[in-house]
Design a protein around this motif. Structure first.
Motif, PDB file in Angstrom:
ATOM      1  N   UNK A  35      20.567  85.122 -62.753  1.00 29.51           N
ATOM      2  CA  UNK A  35      19.996  84.137 -63.678  1.00 29.51           C
ATOM      3  C   UNK A  35      21.082  83.454 -64.508  1.00 29.51           C
ATOM      4  N   UNK A  36      22.061  84.216 -64.985  1.00 25.66           N
ATOM      5  CA  UNK A  36      23.113  83.610 -65.801  1.00 25.66           C
ATOM      6  C   UNK A  36      23.930  82.583 -65.020  1.00 25.66           C
ATOM      7  N   UNK A  37      24.210  82.881 -63.746  1.00 28.43           N
ATOM      8  CA  UNK A  37      25.061  81.970 -62.984  1.00 28.43           C
ATOM      9  C   UNK A  37      24.279  80.880 -62.261  1.00 28.43           C
ATOM     10  N   UNK A  38      22.963  81.036 -62.124  1.00 26.99           N
ATOM     11  CA  UNK A  38      22.174  80.022 -61.429  1.00 26.99           C
ATOM     12  C   UNK A  38      21.310  79.177 -62.374  1.00 26.99           C
ATOM     13  N   UNK A  39      21.002  79.688 -63.562  1.00 31.95           N
ATOM     14  CA  UNK A  39      20.259  78.906 -64.563  1.00 31.95           C
ATOM     15  C   UNK A  39      21.235  78.646 -65.701  1.00 31.95           C
ATOM     16  N   UNK A  40      21.954  77.557 -65.598  1.00 34.59           N
ATOM     17  CA  UNK A  40      23.136  77.362 -66.438  1.00 34.59           C
ATOM     18  C   UNK A  40      22.848  76.659 -67.756  1.00 34.59           C
ATOM     19  N   UNK A  41      21.644  76.097 -67.924  1.00 32.35           N
ATOM     20  CA  UNK A  41      21.285  75.516 -69.208  1.00 32.35           C
ATOM     21  C   UNK A  41      20.827  76.661 -70.127  1.00 32.35           C
ATOM     22  N   UNK A  42      21.504  76.880 -71.261  1.00 37.32           N
ATOM     23  CA  UNK A  42      21.166  78.043 -72.101  1.00 37.32           C
ATOM     24  C   UNK A  42      19.698  78.084 -72.520  1.00 37.32           C
ATOM     25  N   UNK A  43      19.110  76.954 -72.863  1.00 38.62           N
ATOM     26  CA  UNK A  43      17.714  76.975 -73.304  1.00 38.62           C
ATOM     27  C   UNK A  43      16.768  77.242 -72.135  1.00 38.62           C
ATOM     28  N   UNK A  44      17.155  76.782 -70.969  1.00 39.49           N
ATOM     29  CA  UNK A  44      16.339  77.083 -69.789  1.00 39.49           C
ATOM     30  C   UNK A  44      16.373  78.581 -69.499  1.00 39.49           C
ATOM     31  N   UNK A  45      17.557  79.180 -69.572  1.00 44.75           N
ATOM     32  CA  UNK A  45      17.677  80.625 -69.356  1.00 44.75           C
ATOM     33  C   UNK A  45      16.900  81.390 -70.421  1.00 44.75           C
ATOM     34  N   UNK A  46      16.988  80.930 -71.661  1.00 46.62           N
ATOM     35  CA  UNK A  46      16.226  81.577 -72.731  1.00 46.62           C
ATOM     36  C   UNK A  46      14.725  81.572 -72.425  1.00 46.62           C
ATOM     37  N   UNK A  47      14.227  80.422 -71.999  1.00 48.32           N
ATOM     38  CA  UNK A  47      12.785  80.326 -71.769  1.00 48.32           C
ATOM     39  C   UNK A  47      12.343  81.131 -70.559  1.00 48.32           C
ATOM     40  N   UNK A  48      13.188  81.205 -69.543  1.00 48.16           N
ATOM     41  CA  UNK A  48      12.858  82.013 -68.373  1.00 48.16           C
ATOM     42  C   UNK A  48      12.874  83.494 -68.717  1.00 48.16           C
ATOM     43  N   UNK A  49      13.924  83.945 -69.407  1.00 48.45           N
ATOM     44  CA  UNK A  49      14.098  85.374 -69.654  1.00 48.45           C
ATOM     45  C   UNK A  49      13.381  85.858 -70.908  1.00 48.45           C
ATOM     46  N   UNK A  50      13.375  85.053 -71.977  1.00 52.18           N
ATOM     47  CA  UNK A  50      12.918  85.526 -73.290  1.00 52.18           C
ATOM     48  C   UNK A  50      11.595  84.917 -73.740  1.00 52.18           C
ATOM     49  N   UNK A  51      11.019  84.045 -72.930  1.00 49.34           N
ATOM     50  CA  UNK A  51       9.671  83.539 -73.205  1.00 49.34           C
ATOM     51  C   UNK A  51       8.727  83.776 -72.037  1.00 49.34           C
TER      52      UNK A  51
END
Length: 251
Positions: A156-172
């Motif tokens: 996820x960190x290396x393939x979802x590179x927009x920080x807010x996108x990663x936040x929403x995928x992992x933390x929302x």
């Protein structure tokens, strides 16, 4: 399970049936067997075999709905269920490694929902195409009270590179439809329906296969591009000397 066929330059890996394509031990084994067949093909050789690409598709409403949680939860106790789930996590890591070391371009045609390990399966490809009229991408772990295995987070960190996108995928635990996934850089293209998505994936596969790239070089560059993922799934990065030897051998 899954099937593998060769259409010209393209290997087509299909998750068959109308179910959720839950990743149980049998499907994981079937995927590994298919990828081993692709790897052993002459067109996958380090010296090239006329160029090739892999397209992964799925029948039915789901690309993959993740691990087989029903099987895990049927173990009879909380600890036994976690042990079963842990076994699937362990079995699936080599599938991710297989994709990241495969000596050809790979394309996921996401024609239905891709959740949890199913989304990780899609992200393990070089390109992700998604149908625009239906389906979501979803990491359900937070809602299920599960932590992410380290290699999940690496992908996820290396393939979802927009920080807010990663936040929403992992933390929302957001459910993300195709248009938003494209805007956030999670997928590469949005297509019409399922048929159009597969057709576009095949066209892209033909385009990439026609480059006639050296498969070994392609895999080496991919692994260098995503070092955290490769370490997390146990792929050994080539030394500088090995990389230099490959360059010299082409001169």
């Amino acid at each position: 399970m899954c099937t593998l066929e060769k259409r010209g330059r393209i290997f087509v890996l299909t998750l068959t049936g109308d179910g959720e394509h839950r990743l149980d031990a049998d499907l994981i084994s079937s995927l590994r067997s298919a990828l081993a067949t692709v790897r052993s093909s002459p067109s996958s050789s380090a010296k090239g075999g006329g160029g090739a690409a892999l397209v992964t598709v799925a029948e039915g409403r789901f690309f993959s709905n993740g691990f087989d949680l029903a099987w895990a939860n049927a173990a009879g106790s909380f600890s036994a269920a976690r042990a079963r789930l842990g076994s699937l996590v362990t079995l699936f890591a080599p599938v991710v490694a297989d994709f990241f070391s495969l000596p050809m371009p790979t394309i996921a045609a996401v024609t239905g929902h891709a959740a949890a390990a199913g989304l990780l399966l899609a992200l393990s490809h070089d390109y992700v195409l998604m149908r625009g009229d239906r389906g979501v991408l979803y990491m359900s772990e937070l809602n299920l009270g599960l932590t992410f295995p380290p290699y999940f987070m690496a992908v996820m960190r290396e393939k979802i590179t927009y920080p807010r996108a990663l936040r929403d995928v992992a933390l929302r635990a957001s459910k993300i439809a195709a248009k938003e996934a494209k805007e956030r850089g999670i997928v590469d293209r949005v297509c019409g329906g399922a048929a159009e998505t597969v057709e576009e994936a095949m066209r892209l596969g033909e385009e990439l296969a026609a480059k006639n790239w050296d498969g070994g070089v392609y895999a080496s560059i991919r692994m260098s591009t995503f070092p955290e993922i490769c370490r997390a799934v146990g792929l050994v990065e080539e030394s500088d000397e090995q990389k230099q030897n490959k360059v010299v051998s082409k001169l």
